[in-house]
Write a protein that holds these residues in place. Structure first.
Motif, PDB file in Angstrom:
ATOM      1  N   CYS A   1      -9.448  -8.311 -11.282  1.00  0.00           N
ATOM      2  CA  CYS A   1     -10.516  -7.361 -11.545  1.00  0.00           C
ATOM      3  C   CYS A   1     -10.074  -6.394 -12.639  1.00  0.00           C
ATOM      4  O   CYS A   1      -8.998  -5.815 -12.564  1.00  0.00           O
TER       5      CYS A   1
ATOM      6  N   CYS B   1      -9.499  -2.845 -11.292  1.00  0.00           N
ATOM      7  CA  CYS B   1      -8.334  -2.751 -10.401  1.00  0.00           C
ATOM      8  C   CYS B   1      -7.062  -2.682 -11.226  1.00  0.00           C
ATOM      9  O   CYS B   1      -6.140  -1.935 -10.905  1.00  0.00           O
TER      10      CYS B   1
ATOM     11  N   CYS C   1     -13.916  -7.332  -8.631  1.00  0.00           N
ATOM     12  CA  CYS C   1     -13.883  -7.401  -7.177  1.00  0.00           C
ATOM     13  C   CYS C   1     -15.209  -6.822  -6.664  1.00  0.00           C
ATOM     14  O   CYS C   1     -15.943  -6.166  -7.398  1.00  0.00           O
TER      15      CYS C   1
ATOM     16  N   HIS D   1     -15.635  -2.953  -7.138  1.00  0.00           N
ATOM     17  CA  HIS D   1     -15.863  -2.500  -8.505  1.00  0.00           C
ATOM     18  C   HIS D   1     -17.147  -3.074  -9.100  1.00  0.00           C
ATOM     19  O   HIS D   1     -17.745  -2.450  -9.975  1.00  0.00           O
TER      20      HIS D   1
HETATM   21 ZN   LIG Z   1     -11.581  -4.021  -8.547  1.00  0.00          ZN
END
Ligand SMILES: [Zn+2]
Length: 82
Positions: A20, A23, A57, A60
């Motif tokens: 991600c 992330c 993800c 997000h």
């Molecule tokens: Zn994420």
């Protein structure tokens, strides 16, 4: 004569990073005022890209979608292309 079934290959999906994007950056929030941070998650038709395209993800992806929707309402980004 039986109908010949042609093998049609599906177009290869665009390469998506495995991790991600937010992330990796360690982003806790996605600011709707920062339009450049989520610009690449919007298609050329100004649509929010699905997760299979963005590689984000779940957390997000939701935050990005929410930020884009808020930015649209505040007229920071367009609902539709020109
Ligand atoms: Zn994420």
């Amino acid at each position: 004569m039986p109908l010949m079934r042609q093998s049609r290959q599906k177009a290869a999906p665009p390469p998506t990073p495995k991790q991600c994007y937010f992330c990796v950056l360690g982003a806790k929030t996605i600011d709707y005022k920062d339009t450049r941070s989520y610009q690449k998650f919007v298609s050329s038709y100004s649509k929010i890209l699905p997760r299979r395209r963005t590689g984000l993800c779940m957390r997000h992806q939701r935050m990005t979608a929410e930020a884009i929707k808020r930015a649209r309402f505040m007229a920071l980004v367009p609902y539709t292309p020109r």
